[in-house]
Scaffold this motif. Structure first.
Motif, PDB file in Angstrom:
ATOM      1  N   HIS A  35       1.169  -1.030   0.090  1.00  0.00           N
ATOM      2  CA  HIS A  35       0.044  -0.303   0.213  1.00  0.00           C
ATOM      3  C   HIS A  35       0.647   0.751  -0.218  1.00  0.00           C
ATOM      4  CE1 HIS A  35      -4.004  -2.425   0.528  1.00  0.00           C
ATOM      5  NE2 HIS A  35      -3.710  -3.073   1.456  1.00  0.00           N
ATOM      6  N   HIS A 213      -0.369  -1.973  -6.215  1.00  0.00           N
ATOM      7  CA  HIS A 213       0.626  -1.139  -5.788  1.00  0.00           C
ATOM      8  C   HIS A 213      -0.499   0.383  -6.398  1.00  0.00           C
ATOM      9  CE1 HIS A 213       3.188   1.890  -4.731  1.00  0.00           C
ATOM     10  NE2 HIS A 213       2.593   2.126  -3.893  1.00  0.00           N
ATOM     11  N   GLU A 216      -3.938   1.011  -6.727  1.00  0.00           N
ATOM     12  CA  GLU A 216      -4.019   2.871  -5.772  1.00  0.00           C
ATOM     13  C   GLU A 216      -3.555   3.608  -5.527  1.00  0.00           C
ATOM     14  OE1 GLU A 216      -3.140   1.544  -0.663  1.00  0.00           O
ATOM     15  OE2 GLU A 216      -1.865   1.512  -2.139  1.00  0.00           O
TER      16      GLU A 216
END
Length: 292
Positions: A35, A213, A216
């Motif tokens: 993250h 990732h 995100e």
């Protein structure tokens, strides 16, 4: 109920290990979920300023010419954010050198943001170009460091490093000419930067990204743009007389932003990309017209 915190071992937790060479996280970490880190979130904040400045210029002049000017200045901001995001995805070690590099990049981006209104009126274009050159030079320095520490990624680093260096050279050459030729050279330099990921598809298979990732990070950048849209709707309403037309315009603006959020994030959690496939590049580049 657990609380998720952005991952990443802090410098304090590492103790004496202030300098940690880059590593290819996307290979070493395997399928481990990743993250955004606190540094990445902090890094994004300076882009809020840049998007705000760009949005203001579009409000001031939303003619076809004004939109083209806005788009021309939006692209280098997006290219800069994309480059640093992909680098962090692959090589982030959150050490002292990495942090200082990203904080220095934030200063360069802030300079670009402050200069956007002046460049929109054909002033201080040389300083804007210099800020972009500094920003991309920091990127080159980071890739040079990764070249020394991650031999298996050298083919990709060589390709991107050469392309970034060519782009920086073109922007430097633009300082020796006047507008509008300077803008033409900027466009050529940006075209070089934008051409690199599609031309490096095979290298991406060998040096992949962390697909989750990436999804995100691009979602967070989309939130920045949507957030600025909310701010502009609110400010526009605050500066208008409260009559039927202004209320209708405010409601339609708010509904438009909410509709984009709904369409984008309603399926965001179900998006599955593979780190070394063309889907990652397509996903990134599809955001450029979307965000514009």
């Amino acid at each position: 109920m657990g609380i998720h915190m952005p991952e990443g071992e802090s410098v304090a937790e590492r103790g004496h290990r202030w300098v940690v060479p880059p590593r290819l996280r996307t290979v070493e970490d395997g399928d481990q979920e990743r993250h955004a880190t606190w540094l990445e979130l902090f890094f994004d904040l300076v882009f809020v300023v840049a998007i705000a400045q760009l949005s203001h210029e579009l409000v001031v002049d939303h003619s076809a010419e004004g939109f083209l000017r806005f788009a021309g200045l939006f692209v280098p901001v997006y290219v800069a954010w994309q480059g640093f995001s992909f680098y962090a995805d692959r090589f982030d070690t959150d050490d002292l050198v990495f942090r200082i590099s990203y904080l220095a990049a934030m200063v360069a981006i802030a300079a670009m943001a402050v200069l956007i209104p002046e460049v929109a009126h054909e002033e201080s274009t040389a300083w804007f170009a210099l800020s972009y050159v500094v920003l991309r030079s920091i990127m080159l320095g980071l890739y040079g460091r990764a070249w020394l520490a991650v031999p298996e990624a050298r083919p990709l680093i060589r390709f991107y490093g050469s392309g970034y260096a060519l782009g920086v050279l073109i922007w430097l050459v633009s300082l020796g000419v006047d507008t509008p030729l300077r803008y033409v050279l900027w466009g050529i330099g940006l075209a070089v930067d934008l051409s690199l990921p599609p031309l490096a598809m095979r290298l991406h298979v060998r040096v992949p990204t962390t697909a989750g990732h990436v999804v995100e990070r691009w979602g967070l950048f989309t939130l920045i743009v949507l957030g600025e849209s909310v701010v502009l709707v609110a400010l526009g309403t605050a500066g208008a007389e409260w009559d039927g037309h202004s209320v209708a315009a405010a409601l339609l603006g708010a509904l438009a932003v909410a509709g984009v959020w709904w369409l984008y994030f309603d399926r965001h959690a179900s998006i599955v990309l593979r780190g070394g496939t063309p889907a990652v590049v397509v996903y990134s580049y599809a955001h450029l017209p979307l965000l514009l």
